[in-house]
Scaffold this motif. Structure first.
Motif, PDB file in Angstrom:
ATOM      1  N   GLY A  15       0.885  -1.240   0.001  1.00 21.42           N
ATOM      2  CA  GLY A  15      -0.109   0.054  -0.062  1.00 21.42           C
ATOM      3  C   GLY A  15       0.813   1.329   0.007  1.00 21.42           C
ATOM      4  O   GLY A  15       0.679   2.148  -0.917  1.00 21.42           O
ATOM      5  N   PHE A  19       1.678   4.121  -2.722  1.00 13.77           N
ATOM      6  CA  PHE A  19       1.557   5.600  -2.731  1.00 13.77           C
ATOM      7  C   PHE A  19       2.651   6.234  -2.910  1.00 13.77           C
ATOM      8  O   PHE A  19       2.785   7.411  -3.720  1.00 13.77           O
ATOM      9  N   VAL A  23       3.416   9.228  -5.905  1.00 18.75           N
ATOM     10  CA  VAL A  23       3.649  10.438  -5.495  1.00 18.75           C
ATOM     11  C   VAL A  23       5.243  10.896  -6.094  1.00 18.75           C
ATOM     12  O   VAL A  23       5.257  11.931  -6.728  1.00 18.75           O
TER      13      VAL A  23
ATOM     14  N   LEU B  89      -4.896  -1.034   5.103  1.00 20.69           N
ATOM     15  CA  LEU B  89      -4.748  -0.723   3.657  1.00 20.69           C
ATOM     16  C   LEU B  89      -3.308  -1.025   3.014  1.00 20.69           C
ATOM     17  O   LEU B  89      -3.230  -1.520   1.934  1.00 20.69           O
ATOM     18  N   ASP B  90      -2.525  -0.724   3.986  1.00 19.32           N
ATOM     19  CA  ASP B  90      -0.774  -1.018   3.666  1.00 19.32           C
ATOM     20  C   ASP B  90      -0.551  -2.442   3.302  1.00 19.32           C
ATOM     21  O   ASP B  90       0.064  -2.614   2.144  1.00 19.32           O
ATOM     22  N   LEU B 116      -5.380  -0.841  -3.383  1.00 17.17           N
ATOM     23  CA  LEU B 116      -4.743   0.100  -4.259  1.00 17.17           C
ATOM     24  C   LEU B 116      -5.146   1.141  -4.706  1.00 17.17           C
ATOM     25  O   LEU B 116      -4.910   2.333  -4.713  1.00 17.17           O
ATOM     26  N   ALA B 119      -4.520   3.706  -2.110  1.00 12.64           N
ATOM     27  CA  ALA B 119      -2.921   4.369  -2.200  1.00 12.64           C
ATOM     28  C   ALA B 119      -3.121   5.291  -3.221  1.00 12.64           C
ATOM     29  O   ALA B 119      -2.349   6.260  -3.025  1.00 12.64           O
ATOM     30  N   LEU B 120      -3.751   4.825  -4.374  1.00 13.94           N
ATOM     31  CA  LEU B 120      -3.710   5.818  -5.507  1.00 13.94           C
ATOM     32  C   LEU B 120      -4.542   7.231  -5.135  1.00 13.94           C
ATOM     33  O   LEU B 120      -4.034   8.338  -5.343  1.00 13.94           O
ATOM     34  N   ALA B 122      -4.984   8.440  -2.166  1.00 16.57           N
ATOM     35  CA  ALA B 122      -4.247   9.192  -1.423  1.00 16.57           C
ATOM     36  C   ALA B 122      -3.129  10.037  -2.182  1.00 16.57           C
ATOM     37  O   ALA B 122      -2.695  11.206  -1.759  1.00 16.57           O
ATOM     38  N   ALA B 123      -2.495   9.307  -2.787  1.00 15.44           N
ATOM     39  CA  ALA B 123      -1.261  10.181  -3.552  1.00 15.44           C
ATOM     40  C   ALA B 123      -1.797  11.262  -4.630  1.00 15.44           C
ATOM     41  O   ALA B 123      -1.208  12.050  -4.645  1.00 15.44           O
ATOM     42  N   LEU B 126      -2.658  14.089  -2.548  1.00 15.65           N
ATOM     43  CA  LEU B 126      -1.271  14.821  -2.362  1.00 15.65           C
ATOM     44  C   LEU B 126      -0.779  15.568  -3.608  1.00 15.65           C
ATOM     45  O   LEU B 126      -0.333  16.928  -3.499  1.00 15.65           O
ATOM     46  N   LEU B 127      -0.798  14.960  -4.635  1.00 14.95           N
ATOM     47  CA  LEU B 127      -0.189  15.664  -5.998  1.00 14.95           C
ATOM     48  C   LEU B 127      -1.068  16.825  -6.537  1.00 14.95           C
ATOM     49  O   LEU B 127      -0.769  17.723  -6.889  1.00 14.95           O
ATOM     50  N   VAL B 130      -0.260  19.697  -4.159  1.00 14.72           N
ATOM     51  CA  VAL B 130       1.187  20.373  -4.427  1.00 14.72           C
ATOM     52  C   VAL B 130       0.973  20.823  -5.798  1.00 14.72           C
ATOM     53  O   VAL B 130       1.536  22.138  -5.829  1.00 14.72           O
ATOM     54  N   LEU B 152       0.576  18.075 -14.950  1.00 12.56           N
ATOM     55  CA  LEU B 152       0.408  17.256 -13.862  1.00 12.56           C
ATOM     56  C   LEU B 152      -1.144  17.509 -13.551  1.00 12.56           C
ATOM     57  O   LEU B 152      -1.525  16.692 -13.098  1.00 12.56           O
ATOM     58  N   ASP B 154      -3.537  18.932 -14.729  1.00 12.01           N
ATOM     59  CA  ASP B 154      -4.387  18.488 -15.620  1.00 12.01           C
ATOM     60  C   ASP B 154      -4.617  16.848 -16.047  1.00 12.01           C
ATOM     61  O   ASP B 154      -5.718  16.379 -15.767  1.00 12.01           O
ATOM     62  N   TYR B 158      -7.674  14.224 -15.522  1.00 10.18           N
ATOM     63  CA  TYR B 158      -8.160  13.230 -16.538  1.00 10.18           C
ATOM     64  C   TYR B 158      -8.211  11.741 -15.896  1.00 10.18           C
ATOM     65  O   TYR B 158      -9.016  11.013 -16.188  1.00 10.18           O
TER      66      TYR B 158
END
Lengths: 229, 205
Positions: A15, A19, A23, B89-90, B116, B119-120, B122-123, B126-127, B130, B152, B154, B158
């Motif tokens: 997980g 992540f 990132v 989840l990890d 998965l 995780a996606l 959450a990532a 963050l992105l 940022v 990034l 845009d 999508y």
């Protein structure tokens, strides 16, 4: 105790790996996404309907509504340090000597559109009837989108590919691109390419444009201003 | 979960209040950000709506509200529960790895696909944050202006749209999985459905 562990089963930390991987890819793309985009995605986007996929263009406006163009009432005024102030209607503007070019368009925020086909009037042809005075050094372009304004000095406006454009990619300039006329100066970032121009004032000293009042460079050379180059 | 009456044993509790808030904060913020973002992004919508400064404020303030809501949730919500969920989840056990290869294996409270997806998501969150902050701050200080920031932001949009369509299909339409929706609204899911789809979790409860 978590419920996922079954006896004798050693769970893997996939997980957090997923992540962190996404990132890291995303953050590194700040450096490689733009060239990759130009290479792979933009040719694809150009083939898709621009209303759903904005083939590279971003529409930036500063006022609460976008100016709309009525050919019957629209006028372009040329005044300031000139012998004869001139007011042109749309038909008169189209009758001036026509110039065409294909050039790239660069925005200071980082996006570009390549090979844009413009048609319009060179500034010397546009100003000929008004007759700028000897002491004139600059042009102020007033947009119908108040309070947007920007300037070019006469040398910049005289560049071989600077123009007041009324056609883009074979069509009359669309509303979001500044209908009916906008400044095109490919050597400079988009904020100098004033849209919805309704007045051109010839001045003795260059005025300060909308974004220049907010810290952007007056001479917005692509690649050589606003902190780059 | 202690002793149950016959009535509530039909359902089994899947998501805590904090977990559901976490989900709906993201959902609400995503829709407002998507709508306002598309108006800023698509020329046809920009021309139709106008009022760009206002729409820009809506977009930016929604992003701030989203961040603030997450901070409040972490401050006042069930932090220990969130940490437990994150550990769940990890961790991918051998059943999860087989499941990902489309070999049916009993799954925990989250199946491997949901892990998965978490995780996606959450990532991406963050992105999005940022790249959005860089878009905003880069207008003020050009040392923070990168050519890839727009691409990034845009691109994330999508991909998120595709993921959202899949998510809505699985949670609202697909007959085998739509029972899970109750877990995210009321907190509990049908016990028999859970036993079929999340066997290890139901056995452990």
């Amino acid at each position: 105790m978590t419920s996922v562990d079954t006896p004798g089963d050693d769970p893997r930390r996939y997980g957090r790996a997923a992540f962190l991987g996404v990132v890291a890819t995303g953050l590194s793309s700040l450096l490689w996404a733009e060239p990759a985009w130009r290479l792979i995605a933009q040719p694809l986007m150009n083939a898709l309907p621009p209303s759903l996929f904005p083939n590279g263009w971003r529409i930036y406006t500063v006022a609460s509504s976008m100016p709309s163009f009525d050919p019957a009432t629209w006028r372009l005024r040329i005044d300031g340090l000139v012998d004869r102030p001139v007011t042109l209607n749309y038909g008169q503007l189209l009758n001036l000597p026509r110039a065409e070019q294909v050039s790239d368009f660069h925005c200071v925020t980082g996006w570009s559109v390549q090979h844009v086909h413009w048609a319009g009037v060179r500034f010397r042809d546009l100003l000929a009837a008004a007759g700028p005075h000897a002491g004139a050094t600059a042009l102020t372009f007033t947009s119908a989108e108040r309070p947007y304004v920007d300037t070019l000095d006469l040398k910049q406006a005289g560049l071989a590919d600077a123009m007041l454009a009324y056609e883009m990619d074979g069509l009359p300039l669309q509303r979001e691109h500044g209908a009916p006329v906008r400044v095109v100066i490919p050597e400079m970032y988009g904020y100098k390419n004033v849209k919805w121009v309704e007045r051109i004032t010839v001045t003795a000293t260059p005025e300060t444009g909308y974004w220049e009042q907010r810290g952007y460079d007056k001479d917005a050379w692509v690649g050589r201003s606003n902190g780059s180059g | 979960m202690g002793a149950r009456t016959g009535l509530d044993s039909r359902y089994i509790r899947r998501f805590s209040r904090t977990e559901r808030w976490l989900h709906w904060i993201h959902a609400a913020a995503f829709f407002v950000l998507l709508g306002s973002g598309l108006i800023l992004y698509l020329p046809s919508l920009s021309a139709a709506v106008g009022r760009r400064p206002f729409v820009k404020d809506v977009h930016f303030d929604t992003a701030l509200a989203w961040g603030a809501a997450l901070a409040l949730l972490v401050l006042f919500g069930d932090r220990a529960g969130l940490r437990r969920t994150a550990r769940e989840l990890d961790a991918f056990d051998s059943d999860d790895l087989l499941w990902l290869r489309r070999i049916p294996r009993p799954q925990g409270r989250f199946n491997a696909g949901q892990k998965l997806n978490a995780a996606l998501t959450a990532a991406f969150a963050l992105l999005f944050a940022v790249s959005g902050l860089l878009l905003w701050y880069g207008e003020r200080d050009n040392r923070f202006r990168f050519a890839g920031t727009i691409v990034l932001h845009d691109g994330l949009m999508y991909i998120s749209l595709v993921l959202l369509v899949g998510h809505l299909y699985l949670s609202l339409i697909h007959p085998a999985t739509r029972h899970a929706l109750r877990g995210m609204t009321l907190g509990s899911v049908d016990r028999h459905w859970a036993l079929r789809h999340h066997e290890k979790w139901v056995r452990d409860e």
